[in-house]
Design a protein around this motif. Structure first.
Motif, short mmCIF file in Angstrom:
data_model
loop_
_atom_site.label_atom_id
_atom_site.label_comp_id
_atom_site.label_asym_id
_atom_site.label_seq_id
_atom_site.Cartn_x
_atom_site.Cartn_y
_atom_site.Cartn_z
N ARG A 77 1.34 -37.07 -1.37
CA ARG A 77 1.73 -36.02 -2.32
C ARG A 77 1.20 -34.68 -1.81
N PRO A 78 1.61 -33.59 -2.45
CA PRO A 78 1.15 -32.28 -1.98
C PRO A 78 -0.38 -32.22 -1.92
N ALA A 79 -0.86 -31.52 -0.91
CA ALA A 79 -2.30 -31.52 -0.65
C ALA A 79 -3.10 -30.98 -1.83
N ARG A 80 -2.50 -30.07 -2.60
CA ARG A 80 -3.28 -29.49 -3.70
C ARG A 80 -3.61 -30.52 -4.77
N ARG A 81 -2.84 -31.65 -4.77
CA ARG A 81 -3.11 -32.66 -5.79
C ARG A 81 -4.30 -33.54 -5.42
N LEU A 82 -4.75 -33.42 -4.18
CA LEU A 82 -5.86 -34.27 -3.75
C LEU A 82 -7.18 -33.70 -4.30
N LEU A 83 -7.89 -34.52 -5.01
CA LEU A 83 -9.15 -34.11 -5.61
C LEU A 83 -10.25 -34.35 -4.60
#
Lengths: 649, 236
Positions: free
Chosen positions: A175-181
């Motif tokens: 998924r888009p990198a910004r969704r990675l916590l």
């Protein structure tokens, strides 16, 4: 020249016509034939007696007929007949137990006795033959064994369950990198926990300044270290994180990733650019994420259906579902189970289509009515047996107002909704119901009061058409909308039928009206008239009696937990101990017929109703004969239970 | 008669004679008897002129034909020209000369025949042919008791019962097979005919067993006296 070639040749050619010998290599069969002994039996000669220990030989019936009798309570019951090409004595040798039946030559017979050690050796090295032989033990049902696991089957397909998955497997799409916590190793534990709670994820990735994974903190770690272990939540996460992180590459298959997680006993896996911990982290996948991404997994379809909007896309998804059904069936999955999987998927589809229809109507300016409604599946759909898109059976219930005129207005609205949904279903490749059993038909779009009144009407029995309609309705299952409406109607079904001996009796008569499709020699009865002559109507002659019997028993005993025929038999087995054996056998038999039907349907592109008996393998034919035996048992039970006079067949 | 001047017999022959000379009591149960089915293909039907071309043997143990104990031989004979019989069995002179010499064949055959009752269809012809070969090679006679399946069929099968018509003849193998609904394999080859004969014999034995088993009184197992056992006598 020690061997007499001509005779050995003849034995070989006799053996080679039948499995498992047809599976073995020719040279091996020659070896068997050379070691064979030829037994000649005249009519009424005993091959062996019940209770005898097995010898050292498997018998192949080359000519004639052998009947199996089982002595039960001083009575000899004919249990089975062995014809040319059948193998005798295998079960006893295989299980190493005494013969459970007495075998008697019914005609002058010639048997080839083949040495069991040689056959055992061959079977242990030949998978396909072994599978065949295991299925061959099927007839044991009649002497109190259960039907062997269907998963061992090799009917045509050689693919396993795993292969079925792999065929449609996808690669991981991060998924888009910004969704990675993620957080740094220095982040305090408490802050990391807050971030996880906020994003509602079960883990947080600990990465260095270049986003390379160094560790991972899961909910489990927090529980273990902080809550149970009493650790200080102001310490940096590096104190409690697990590492090194297990990683996979971005293009690895979801199945492979799942296997990695299983191997490492972890519940999430980190996706990095090249699959090592030395490159940038892209995503963290949990098992659930992988499940919805794995192509032919049912969970993946649910996701796809939720995302789809256009008819073309729905059609594509449905075609994929059928493809999945085919690979699953070939991998040996139970037909009943598959029906349940497909029912869930098609439920989701209908829900999505209803949502889309309602949204479209709002867009067009129609005011949505604030009347509770329920979309129900009836008939085969209601029983979760519709794997193929060859039929649809659905209906609609909406709440009655006190005013009949208002009801008509409401009906108009719901018919409009229903016809949109049906149209989209047709676009998705479903065939319209031949009998008009569709929610867009005013007859099948009624208020709850109307439905209940119809069910309570005692005149149902007298009219064949109405009874047929009632039978379809008895299998109703809630799909979407207000569950209390459909539950009320279902309650009524149980009350109305459970309380009416007349309806039950009528249903029972229908069930026993179809005799098992076997002639006196245990061969199939095939259609003699009509366009499908020479073929066998598996629906009418096989499935229907078993299915109707399950329904009748369920209604009679008030078993309402299950909707499917298989479920009903299961429930019957646990609720009525004296019918347990029967119910278990009936369920297994029904399952097998359903599989054959669905596979035939997939091969021919129709509903698989007519099968060609000559296209069945010797094995399948044997199994079907067993199922019809069960059918006979069921019909006898129905006759006793519902006091029908016994007809001599 | 003048034994002193005779060469001592071949050990194979000695063993054969020792095992075969004694006649069994008539009440011997058939399970205790070793039966072998044989068939010979010859260059013709004239005794004293024609020779054995091939021979096959199937041993029956416990009512089963044991394939591991079956044998067949092609016999080499100094016959060159094809005869009328060639058209029947299809054994060409060139095949004949590659076969086993008659004496070797007999040396292998006799141990198998020792002590057995020999079964065959029209067995007296086969026995006579074998007898000649034995006389020729070993100066010994064929000693086995024999059972003719044609005679058995006449006794056990209604279609072949004796009618009293002068021209009735014992049924040929095909006729028996047709009545028993048995497939005829490789007719007019030694092994095919010997195997079919063995099958016919076992079926007829079953019929006798059933007949005796069904009796209200005197129910008993099949004994030697129930079979049309003959002692082979050379009629020259």
């Amino acid at each position: 020249m020690p061997a007499t070639n001509l005779i050995v040749d003849r034995i070989v050619s006799a053996l080679k016509q039948f499995p498992p010998f047809s599976i073995f290599e020719e040279a091996t069969v020659y070896e068997l034939a050379r070691a064979a002994k030829v037994q000649v039996l005249t009519k009424d000669d005993m091959v062996w007696t019940q209770g005898d220990p097995p010898g050292e030989e498997v018998l192949f019936l080359a000519r004639g007929r052998v009947e199996y009798y089982r002595q039960v309570n001083d009575r000899n019951e004919l249990i089975d007949v062995r014809d040319v090409g059948d193998i005798l004595g295998l079960s006893a040798l295989h299980e190493g137990e005494p013969y459970r039946v007495t075998a008697l030559a019914a005609e002058d017979s010639i048997l080839y006795a083949l040495p069991w050690p040689m056959i055992r050796e061959l079977l242990s090295t030949n998978d396909q033959a072994r599978y065949y032989v295991r299925r061959h033990l099927f007839w044991g049902t009649r002497v109190g064994r259960s039907i062997p696991d269907a998963g061992l089957d090799s009917t045509g397909g050689t693919s396993s369950m795993l292969e079925a998955h792999l065929k449609g497997a996808h690669t991981i799409t991060p998924r888009p990198a910004r969704r990675l916590l993620c957080c740094t190793p220095e982040t305090p534990i408490r802050q990391a926990a807050e971030m996880m709670t906020k994003k509602m994820v079960p883990s947080i990735l600990v990465a260095d300044d270049r986003r390379r994974p160094v560790g991972i903190v899961t909910v489990g770690d927090l529980v273990k270290e902080v809550i149970v272990g009493g650790g200080d939540s102001t310490l940096p996460v590096s104190r409690i994180m697990s590492g090194p992180v297990v990683t996979v590459a971005r293009n690895s298959s979801t199945t492979a990733a799942t296997l990695v997680m299983l191997r490492e006993r972890i519940s999430q896996v980190c996706v990095t650019e090249d699959g090592t911990a030395d490159t940038e982290a892209l995503d963290v996948c949990t098992q659930k994420d992988l499940l919805v991404q794995s192509g032919r997994h049912p969970a993946g379809f649910i996701q796809e259906i939720r995302l789809a909007q256009t008819p073309a896309r729905f059609r594509e998804i449905c075609a994929d579902i059928e493809e999945m059904a085919r690979t699953y069936l070939e991998a040996g999955i139970s037909g009943l189970l598959l029906g349940e999987i497909c029912a869930e998927l098609y439920n989701e589809l209908v829900r999505q289509l209803i949502d889309i229809s309602l949204a479209e109507m709002t867009d067009e300016g129609t005011v949505l009515l604030d009347v509770p409604w329920a979309w129900i599946a009836v008939g085969s759909d209601g029983r979760r047996e519709q794997v193929l898109r060859t039929d649809m059976d659905n209906a609609l219930i909406f709440e009655a107002s006190s005013d009949p005129e208002q009801d008509e207005v409401n009906r108009g609205f719901f018919l409009q909704v229903a016809s949109r949904v049906i149209r989209m279903l047709v676009d998705a490749g479903f065939a319209r119901c031949q009998g008009g059993v569709m929610a867009s038909n005013p007859n099948w779009c009624k208020t709850d009061a109307e439905w209940i009144a119809e069910l309570r009407d005692a005149g149902t029995v007298s009219d064949g058409n109405r009874l047929l309609r009632a039978l379809i309705l008895y299998d109703l299952r809630h799909v979407s909308g207000d569950p209390s409406l459909s539950e009320a109607v279902r309650q009524t079904v149980f009350q109305a039928v459970g309380g009416s001996a007349a309806i039950q009796r009528y249903m029972a008569e229908l069930i026993v009206a179809t005799p098992p499709p076997l002639n006196f020699r245990g061969k199939f009865v095939v259609e003699k008239k009509g366009g499908n002559e020479g073929e066998f109507d598996i629906k009418k002659r096989g499935l229907t009696p078993l299915r109707d019997a399950a329904r009748l028993f369920a209604l009679h005993f008030g078993l309402r937990k299950h909707y499917s025929t298989g479920g009903r038999w299961l429930e019957l087995a646990s609720a009525q101990p004296e019918l347990m054996e029967l119910a278990t056998l009936a369920r297994e038999g029904y399952d097998m017929l359903l599989r054959i039907r669905t596979l035939t349907g997939l091969q021919r592109g129709d509903d698989g109703r007519f099968i060609d008996p000559s296209a069945l393998t010797q094995l399948q034919r044997g199994q079907m004969v067993n199922v019809f035996d069960v059918q006979r048992m069921v019909q006898t039970a129905i006759r006793h239970k519902f006091h029908l006079e016994t007809k001599i067949q | 008669m003048i034994r002193f001047f005779k060469k001592p017999a071949d050990p194979v022959l000695q063993r054969y004679m020792a095992a075969t000379r004694h006649k069994r009591p008539k009440k011997t149960p058939v399970q205790e008897i070793r039966f072998v089915a044989i068939d010979v293909e010859t260059s013709g039907l004239k005794l004293g002129v024609d020779r054995i071309l091939s021979i096959a043997l199937f041993e029956m143990v416990d009512g089963q034909i044991d394939m591991t104990r079956s044998r067949k031989w092609m016999v080499s004979q100094p016959v060159t020209a094809p005869t009328a019989a060639t058209a029947i069995h299809g054994i060409l002179p060139c095949e004949t000369c590659t076969g086993t010499p008659e004496k070797e064949m007999l040396a292998e055959l006799l141990p198998l025949l020792a002590g057995a009752i020999v079964v065959g269809h029209h067995i007296l012809f086969d026995a006579a042919m074998l007898n000649e070969a034995m006389v020729r090679n070993f100066k010994a006679r064929f000693l086995n008791q024999v059972v003719d399946t044609a005679r058995m069929a006449m006794a056990e099968m209604i279609p072949f019962h004796r009618t009293g018509y002068g021209r009735q003849r014992p049924p040929v193998l095909e006729e028996v097979c047709a009545q028993l609904d048995l497939p005829v394999v490789a007719r007019h080859t030694a092994e095919g005919d010997a195997f079919t004969t063995a099958e016919v014999f076992l079926i007829l034995l079953g019929k006798i067993r059933r007949r005796l088993g069904n009796r209200r009184l005197n129910r008993r197992p099949v004994q030697l006296r129930d079979l049309p056992v003959e002692n082979f006598k050379p009629n020259r």
